[in-house]
Scaffold this motif. Structure first.
Motif, PDB file in Angstrom:
ATOM      1  N   VAL A   1      69.211 -26.893 -68.021  1.00 59.33           N
ATOM      2  CA  VAL A   1      68.326 -28.041 -68.245  1.00 59.33           C
ATOM      3  C   VAL A   1      67.031 -27.879 -67.451  1.00 59.33           C
ATOM      4  N   PHE A   2      67.103 -27.266 -66.278  1.00 59.36           N
ATOM      5  CA  PHE A   2      65.893 -26.978 -65.496  1.00 59.36           C
ATOM      6  C   PHE A   2      64.901 -26.181 -66.335  1.00 59.36           C
ATOM      7  N   LEU A   3      65.373 -25.159 -67.033  1.00 55.88           N
ATOM      8  CA  LEU A   3      64.485 -24.352 -67.870  1.00 55.88           C
ATOM      9  C   LEU A   3      64.003 -25.129 -69.087  1.00 55.88           C
ATOM     10  N   ALA A   4      64.846 -25.981 -69.652  1.00 60.02           N
ATOM     11  CA  ALA A   4      64.391 -26.816 -70.769  1.00 60.02           C
ATOM     12  C   ALA A   4      63.250 -27.725 -70.328  1.00 60.02           C
ATOM     13  N   TRP A   5      63.329 -28.225 -69.102  1.00 61.83           N
ATOM     14  CA  TRP A   5      62.255 -29.065 -68.557  1.00 61.83           C
ATOM     15  C   TRP A   5      60.990 -28.240 -68.301  1.00 61.83           C
ATOM     16  N   LEU A   6      61.133 -27.094 -67.660  1.00 63.88           N
ATOM     17  CA  LEU A   6      59.969 -26.249 -67.397  1.00 63.88           C
ATOM     18  C   LEU A   6      59.262 -25.852 -68.686  1.00 63.88           C
ATOM     19  N   ASN A   7      60.037 -25.657 -69.759  1.00 60.91           N
ATOM     20  CA  ASN A   7      59.467 -25.189 -71.028  1.00 60.91           C
ATOM     21  C   ASN A   7      59.043 -26.323 -71.955  1.00 60.91           C
ATOM     22  N   GLY A   8      59.112 -27.556 -71.481  1.00 58.71           N
ATOM     23  CA  GLY A   8      58.552 -28.665 -72.239  1.00 58.71           C
ATOM     24  C   GLY A   8      59.446 -29.275 -73.289  1.00 58.71           C
ATOM     25  N   HIS A   9      60.751 -28.969 -73.239  1.00 51.24           N
ATOM     26  CA  HIS A   9      61.666 -29.537 -74.234  1.00 51.24           C
ATOM     27  C   HIS A   9      62.149 -30.929 -73.845  1.00 51.24           C
ATOM     28  N   GLN A  10      61.871 -31.363 -72.625  1.00 50.97           N
ATOM     29  CA  GLN A  10      62.185 -32.717 -72.206  1.00 50.97           C
ATOM     30  C   GLN A  10      61.208 -33.117 -71.115  1.00 50.97           C
TER      31      GLN A  10
ATOM     32  N   PHE B   1      63.485 -33.862 -65.318  1.00 55.62           N
ATOM     33  CA  PHE B   1      64.559 -32.984 -64.877  1.00 55.62           C
ATOM     34  C   PHE B   1      65.700 -33.827 -64.325  1.00 55.62           C
ATOM     35  N   THR B   2      66.423 -34.450 -65.228  1.00 58.61           N
ATOM     36  CA  THR B   2      67.659 -35.152 -64.879  1.00 58.61           C
ATOM     37  C   THR B   2      68.724 -34.765 -65.882  1.00 58.61           C
ATOM     38  N   LEU B   3      69.972 -34.825 -65.441  1.00 59.77           N
ATOM     39  CA  LEU B   3      71.122 -34.527 -66.288  1.00 59.77           C
ATOM     40  C   LEU B   3      72.067 -35.706 -66.286  1.00 59.77           C
ATOM     41  N   PRO B   4      72.880 -35.859 -67.333  1.00 57.35           N
ATOM     42  CA  PRO B   4      73.937 -36.864 -67.270  1.00 57.35           C
ATOM     43  C   PRO B   4      74.785 -36.661 -66.020  1.00 57.35           C
ATOM     44  N   ALA B   5      75.150 -37.795 -65.409  1.00 62.48           N
ATOM     45  CA  ALA B   5      75.948 -37.818 -64.181  1.00 62.48           C
ATOM     46  C   ALA B   5      75.181 -37.268 -62.975  1.00 62.48           C
ATOM     47  N   GLY B   6      73.852 -37.202 -63.073  1.00 63.34           N
ATOM     48  CA  GLY B   6      73.050 -36.734 -61.951  1.00 63.34           C
ATOM     49  C   GLY B   6      73.331 -35.300 -61.554  1.00 63.34           C
ATOM     50  N   LEU B   7      73.736 -34.474 -62.518  1.00 71.13           N
ATOM     51  CA  LEU B   7      74.221 -33.137 -62.197  1.00 71.13           C
ATOM     52  C   LEU B   7      73.115 -32.205 -61.717  1.00 71.13           C
ATOM     53  N   GLN B   8      71.853 -32.595 -61.842  1.00 73.09           N
ATOM     54  CA  GLN B   8      70.792 -31.751 -61.296  1.00 73.09           C
ATOM     55  C   GLN B   8      70.949 -31.564 -59.790  1.00 73.09           C
ATOM     56  N   SER B   9      71.641 -32.489 -59.131  1.00 74.09           N
ATOM     57  CA  SER B   9      71.840 -32.385 -57.682  1.00 74.09           C
ATOM     58  C   SER B   9      72.920 -31.373 -57.311  1.00 74.09           C
ATOM     59  N   ALA B  10      73.591 -30.782 -58.308  1.00 78.12           N
ATOM     60  CA  ALA B  10      74.662 -29.822 -58.020  1.00 78.12           C
ATOM     61  C   ALA B  10      74.130 -28.478 -57.543  1.00 78.12           C
ATOM     62  N   ARG B  11      72.859 -28.219 -57.723  1.00 72.68           N
ATOM     63  CA  ARG B  11      72.235 -26.989 -57.241  1.00 72.68           C
ATOM     64  C   ARG B  11      71.094 -27.361 -56.300  1.00 72.68           C
ATOM     65  N   GLY B  12      70.767 -26.419 -55.404  1.00 69.96           N
ATOM     66  CA  GLY B  12      69.725 -26.669 -54.432  1.00 69.96           C
ATOM     67  C   GLY B  12      68.392 -26.053 -54.814  1.00 69.96           C
ATOM     68  N   LEU B  13      67.376 -26.366 -54.024  1.00 71.94           N
ATOM     69  CA  LEU B  13      66.026 -25.928 -54.335  1.00 71.94           C
ATOM     70  C   LEU B  13      65.892 -24.409 -54.324  1.00 71.94           C
ATOM     71  N   LEU B  14      66.583 -23.719 -53.414  1.00 77.28           N
ATOM     72  CA  LEU B  14      66.493 -22.263 -53.380  1.00 77.28           C
ATOM     73  C   LEU B  14      67.027 -21.653 -54.671  1.00 77.28           C
ATOM     74  N   HIS B  15      68.080 -22.247 -55.216  1.00 74.79           N
ATOM     75  CA  HIS B  15      68.627 -21.785 -56.501  1.00 74.79           C
ATOM     76  C   HIS B  15      67.574 -21.939 -57.601  1.00 74.79           C
ATOM     77  N   TYR B  16      66.933 -23.098 -57.645  1.00 70.73           N
ATOM     78  CA  TYR B  16      65.925 -23.325 -58.688  1.00 70.73           C
ATOM     79  C   TYR B  16      64.714 -22.419 -58.502  1.00 70.73           C
ATOM     80  N   ALA B  17      64.341 -22.148 -57.260  1.00 68.95           N
ATOM     81  CA  ALA B  17      63.223 -21.239 -57.022  1.00 68.95           C
ATOM     82  C   ALA B  17      63.551 -19.837 -57.529  1.00 68.95           C
ATOM     83  N   ASP B  18      64.778 -19.395 -57.306  1.00 66.84           N
ATOM     84  CA  ASP B  18      65.187 -18.082 -57.815  1.00 66.84           C
ATOM     85  C   ASP B  18      65.181 -18.061 -59.339  1.00 66.84           C
TER      86      ASP B  18
END
Length: 389
Positions: free
Chosen positions: A327-336, A339-356
């Motif tokens: 979903v992070f990539l869908a947000w970066l690419n303009g498909h939504q 950057f939120t997921l059902p059940a707040g699942l975006q918090s399951a990964r940290g910023l270093l993961h997203y930077a990579d």
């Protein structure tokens, strides 16, 4: 050249200069020589979330628009699967809506195709008391899919993993369900790295013993089985299954670590695909699969192989949280828009993961709109306290 300051593992910031080139969209829907299902995510609606963890709202317009994006690139869709957060935010009532809406949408698109996940997730594992409870749960969901005119992907069941006592219980459940389906079904072998509650599925934690049970189920019901998706992140195990499948039963790779080589095959046998990563890298995968269909192995490898390190990062342990990277990539690419997921699942990964993921997506040519991606990444960094100099 566009650049952005990204955090590193040691706590420092580095200036990262983008180098990727977006993949051009095909002029027409491409043809593939492999059956390719993209398991698609759902787009949450944070503006209507009254209970984001218990009953999250779905942005149906954006969710359906993403399915059109995938169909336009030549993919079939694996609907309402684990990529759509089944059992991790998407409830069965919401999944019913998703299946009904997607089937109706597909009928409006020439050539569009999809298969729908059907499992037992409306039956809490703790509430399952018997094999009969599991059978009834599968009957309800597969019955719904087929009543809506769809084909089913028979998802692995947490409830069955809890109540089964032997491989014979799995043969009984699968045999009973497959004996009454209207259409051929795709089975799903999902490893416990994707869902820890599926440990010991098929009646054993030993792969060779589980393999024999799976092959017995398929052999006893081959006329009702289109194929099996295997998601164990181990290409040797997939080959062991693929090499022993009966004639006419297809192997769908769900190996988000090794899909490139498994799809290409060994010159004699190959895997088809049913992959969550195709949601995130759809333009690249489409171009690669079209090249493979035309016999252009060089282009196939040159386009798809750079996506593998990205996929391995997205699906790294704990693997069940890969949906956040998709979903992070869908947000970066303009498909939504968010950057939120059902059940707040975006918090399951940290910023270093997203930077990579950001770095690897750029290097794999997966950032479709680099300037938008940089702007959105800067916003995320700012919210989390990383200032750009």
């Amino acid at each position: 050249m566009t650049s952005i300051f990204l955090p590193c593992q040691d706590g420092s910031l580095e200036e990262y200069r983008l180098q990727g080139m977006p993949i051009a969209r095909p002029g027409a829907v491409p043809a593939f020589s492999r059956i390719a299902y993209a398991a698609a995510h759902v787009v949450s609606d944070p503006l209507r979330d009254a209970d984001p963890w218990g009953n999250p709202a779905i942005d149906w317009e954006a969710t359906m628009a993403f399915r059109h994006h995938l169909w336009g690139l030549g993919f079939r869709i694996a609907e309402a699967m684990d990529t759509a957060q089944r059992g991790m935010g998407l409830t069965w009532p919401a999944a019913r809506q998703l299946i009904r809406r997607s089937l109706a949408e597909a009928r409006s698109v020439p050539g569009a195709d999809l298969a729908c996940g059907a499992g037992t997730d409306h039956l809490a594992p703790a509430d399952a008391r018997s094999i009969e409870d599991v059978i009834a749960a599968y009957e309800q969901q597969i019955g719904f899919v087929e009543a809506e005119g769809g084909r089913a992907i028979m998802m692995a069941s947490r409830a069955l993993a809890r109540v089964a006592r032997s491989p014979a219980d799995y043969r009984r459940v699968y045999g009973h369900i497959l004996s009454q389906t209207k259409e051929k079904v795709i089975l799903h072998w999902l490893g416990d790295m994707f869902d820890p509650q599926l440990r010991g599925y098929w009646g054993s934690e030993n792969f060779e013993e589980a393999l024999e049970t799976v092959l017995a189920i398929i052999g006893e019901n081959s006329a009702r089985v289109e194929g099996i998706k295997i998601s164990l992140l181990d290409n040797a195990k997939e080959l062991a299954l693929r090499n022993r499948l009966p004639e006419g039963v297809l192997c769908f790779t769900g190996d988000d670590f090794n899909y490139a080589e498994l799809i290409e095959g060994d010159g004699t046998k190959y895997s088809h695909a049913l992959l969550g990563i195709f949601d995130a890298v759809a333009p690249s995968a489409s171009k690669a699969l079209a090249a493979l269909a035309s016999g252009d192995l060089s282009t196939f490898r040159g386009v798809i192989e750079p996506t593998v390190p990205l996929s391995r990062k997205i699906f790294e342990a704990p693997t069940q949280y890969y949906k956040a990277g998709v979903v992070f990539l869908a947000w970066l690419n303009g498909h939504q828009r968010h950057f939120t997921l059902p059940a707040g699942l975006q918090s399951a990964r940290g910023l270093l993961h997203y930077a990579d993921i950001f770095r690897l997506a750029d290097q794999a040519n997966v950032l479709d709109k680099p300037e938008l991606a940089v702007a959105r990444m800067r916003n995320l960094l700012g919210v989390l306290g990383v200032e750009q100099s």
